[in-house]
Design an enzyme around this catalytic site. Structure first.
Site, PDB file in Angstrom:
ATOM      1  N   ASP A   1       0.834  -1.200   0.000  1.00 45.36           N
ATOM      2  CA  ASP A   1       0.000   0.000   0.000  1.00 45.36           C
ATOM      3  C   ASP A   1       0.869   1.251   0.000  1.00 45.36           C
ATOM      4  O   ASP A   1       1.747   1.403   0.852  1.00 45.36           O
ATOM      5  CB  ASP A   1      -0.891   0.032   1.238  1.00 45.36           C
ATOM      6  CG  ASP A   1      -1.960  -1.046   1.237  1.00 45.36           C
ATOM      7  OD1 ASP A   1      -2.155  -1.686   0.195  1.00 45.36           O
ATOM      8  OD2 ASP A   1      -2.593  -1.241   2.292  1.00 45.36           O
TER       9      ASP A   1
ATOM     10  N   LYS B   1      -6.221  -7.514   0.889  1.00 48.04           N
ATOM     11  CA  LYS B   1      -7.222  -8.029   1.823  1.00 48.04           C
ATOM     12  C   LYS B   1      -6.812  -9.364   2.435  1.00 48.04           C
ATOM     13  O   LYS B   1      -6.997  -9.595   3.635  1.00 48.04           O
ATOM     14  CB  LYS B   1      -8.582  -8.149   1.129  1.00 48.04           C
ATOM     15  CG  LYS B   1      -9.203  -6.811   0.745  1.00 48.04           C
ATOM     16  CD  LYS B   1     -10.614  -6.957   0.250  1.00 48.04           C
ATOM     17  CE  LYS B   1     -11.552  -7.306   1.352  1.00 48.04           C
ATOM     18  NZ  LYS B   1     -11.658  -6.248   2.380  1.00 48.04           N
ATOM     19  N   GLY B   2      -6.261 -10.253   1.619  1.00 51.41           N
ATOM     20  CA  GLY B   2      -5.856 -11.552   2.152  1.00 51.41           C
ATOM     21  C   GLY B   2      -4.742 -11.418   3.174  1.00 51.41           C
ATOM     22  O   GLY B   2      -4.799 -11.998   4.262  1.00 51.41           O
TER      23      GLY B   2
ATOM     24  N   GLU C   1     -10.445 -10.448  -4.210  1.00 43.80           N
ATOM     25  CA  GLU C   1      -9.376  -9.738  -4.913  1.00 43.80           C
ATOM     26  C   GLU C   1      -8.496 -10.700  -5.709  1.00 43.80           C
ATOM     27  O   GLU C   1      -7.490 -10.280  -6.272  1.00 43.80           O
ATOM     28  CB  GLU C   1      -8.529  -8.933  -3.925  1.00 43.80           C
ATOM     29  CG  GLU C   1      -9.258  -7.708  -3.407  1.00 43.80           C
ATOM     30  CD  GLU C   1      -8.386  -6.783  -2.573  1.00 43.80           C
ATOM     31  OE1 GLU C   1      -8.716  -5.585  -2.494  1.00 43.80           O
ATOM     32  OE2 GLU C   1      -7.376  -7.244  -1.991  1.00 43.80           O
TER      33      GLU C   1
ATOM     34  N   ASN D   1     -20.140  -5.237   3.242  1.00 41.29           N
ATOM     35  CA  ASN D   1     -20.569  -3.925   3.708  1.00 41.29           C
ATOM     36  C   ASN D   1     -21.914  -3.581   3.064  1.00 41.29           C
ATOM     37  O   ASN D   1     -22.475  -4.385   2.303  1.00 41.29           O
ATOM     38  CB  ASN D   1     -19.495  -2.859   3.452  1.00 41.29           C
ATOM     39  CG  ASN D   1     -19.219  -2.634   1.970  1.00 41.29           C
ATOM     40  OD1 ASN D   1     -20.046  -2.921   1.103  1.00 41.29           O
ATOM     41  ND2 ASN D   1     -18.044  -2.107   1.660  1.00 41.29           N
TER      42      ASN D   1
ATOM     43  N   GLY E   1     -19.735   0.540   8.948  1.00 38.93           N
ATOM     44  CA  GLY E   1     -18.766   1.515   9.418  1.00 38.93           C
ATOM     45  C   GLY E   1     -19.036   1.926  10.851  1.00 38.93           C
ATOM     46  O   GLY E   1     -19.266   1.092  11.731  1.00 38.93           O
TER      47      GLY E   1
ATOM     48  N   ASP F   1     -11.028  -5.608   7.070  1.00 34.78           N
ATOM     49  CA  ASP F   1     -10.260  -6.847   7.143  1.00 34.78           C
ATOM     50  C   ASP F   1     -10.025  -7.271   8.590  1.00 34.78           C
ATOM     51  O   ASP F   1     -10.080  -8.461   8.914  1.00 34.78           O
ATOM     52  CB  ASP F   1      -8.925  -6.680   6.417  1.00 34.78           C
ATOM     53  CG  ASP F   1      -9.108  -6.380   4.941  1.00 34.78           C
ATOM     54  OD1 ASP F   1     -10.069  -6.914   4.346  1.00 34.78           O
ATOM     55  OD2 ASP F   1      -8.319  -5.601   4.380  1.00 34.78           O
TER      56      ASP F   1
ATOM     57  N   GLY G   1      -2.415   2.938   8.299  1.00 32.67           N
ATOM     58  CA  GLY G   1      -1.954   1.708   7.660  1.00 32.67           C
ATOM     59  C   GLY G   1      -2.858   0.533   7.940  1.00 32.67           C
ATOM     60  O   GLY G   1      -3.444   0.423   9.012  1.00 32.67           O
TER      61      GLY G   1
ATOM     62  N   SER H   1      -2.064  -1.133  11.780  1.00 38.07           N
ATOM     63  CA  SER H   1      -3.146  -0.720  12.681  1.00 38.07           C
ATOM     64  C   SER H   1      -3.876  -1.899  13.314  1.00 38.07           C
ATOM     65  O   SER H   1      -4.722  -1.700  14.200  1.00 38.07           O
ATOM     66  CB  SER H   1      -4.158   0.130  11.914  1.00 38.07           C
ATOM     67  OG  SER H   1      -4.827  -0.645  10.930  1.00 38.07           O
TER      68      SER H   1
END
Length: 286
Positions: free
Chosen positions: A12, A39-40, A139, A180, A203, A234, A269, A273
């Site tokens: 990222d 994501k994985g 993804e 979501n 959210g 994730d 991040g 995070s």
């Protein structure tokens, strides 16, 4: 506990800016950071952190990276934690996946992904049987995701993101589906035909758990000051999977996952995070 994640691996590139750009607009004054993502990979990393202090877990990731310097960066945090990366193959032709992420001061983000080697993960890369629990996302090529689900012998969590058409067989096989609100609209009532649990995340407004289309639980995240929402979904997926596998009641597992996701938005991040177990439990205690 053994959990296999079949999913994407990215690096990222995160630009934190005073505001997110409108179409055609250039925004200056940003700062740049590089974090492991995908994501994985995010889910595998969060699984290892969340399970480590309770019972421990063997977490295995199956995916693909390029033969480049970005691959090492993308895998670094998982290697440090002890995630089993034997199922990660190196592609000599395609680059490691990259996500270009813009984040504003409230934590809102915009993401553009160049999938690279992620789109070259094929069913042939998968074991014939996937023992223990399995988590998948979208993804990777859908045929690879569906092959993984078909070879799973235990609990299956399908995080149907980003939204894409999937087979009826996948929907029926999944013990847990996480989407979501936008993704839930894409799939409609088809989400609930399989009989497994379905979670719709909203959210800061929380998350709702359904069984056969009937709402059975709802939870709201603790109030926190958001810095970066990248990867929060994730962390939620990892947390609710760990909680259910440990035998938490569904409502308790939903509350635990909301708290884990909330904690993650307080830091920048996706992988940096991800919280440790004690941090989630501390936030719940507050």
């Amino acid at each position: 506990m053994r959990i296999t994640v079949v999913g994407s691996i990215n690096l990222d590139l995160v630009a934190t800016a005073p505001q997110l750009p409108a179409p055609g607009e250039t925004v200056t004054g940003a700062t740049l950071a590089r974090h492991p993502g995908g994501k994985g990979a995010n889910q595998a990393h969060a699984l290892k952190k969340l399970a480590a202090e309770k019972r421990g877990a063997e977490v295995c990731l199956i995916g693909r990276v390029g033969n480049d310097a970005m691959a090492g960066e993308a895998l670094a945090l998982m290697e440090d934690l002890g995630v089993d990366l034997a199922g990660v193959e190196v592609d000599v032709a395609a680059p490691t996946g990259v996500a270009l992420i813009a984040v504003d001061p409230t934590g809102e983000n915009q993401i553009v992904v160049a999938a690279g080697a992620n789109h070259l993960v094929t069913p042939e890369q998968l074991p014939q049987r996937i023992e223990g629990a399995l988590i998948v996302q979208l993804e990777l090529p859908v045929e690879t995701v569906e092959a993984a689900v078909g070879r799973a012998t235990g609990f299956v969590c399908a995080n149907l993101a980003p939204a894409a058409p999937v087979s009826e067989a996948l929907l029926r096989r999944a013990d847990l589906i996480v989407v979501n609100e936008t993704e839930a609209e894409f799939y409609g009532d088809g989400l609930h035909r399989g009989g497994g649990r379905v979670v719709v995340t909203k959210g800061a407004k929380g998350a709702t758990l359904y069984q056969r289309g009937v709402e059975t639980a709802w939870a709201a995240p603790p109030a926190v000051e958001a810095v970066d929402a990248t990867g929060a979904g994730d962390v939620f997926v990892a947390a609710i999977t760990v909680a259910l596998l440990e035998g938490m009641a569904p409502a308790e597992a939903l509350r635990f996952a909301c708290a884990a996701g909330a904690f993650s938005v307080t830091r920048p991040g996706a992988q940096p995070s991800a919280p440790e177990r004690r941090q989630v439990e501390g936030l719940l205690a507050e």
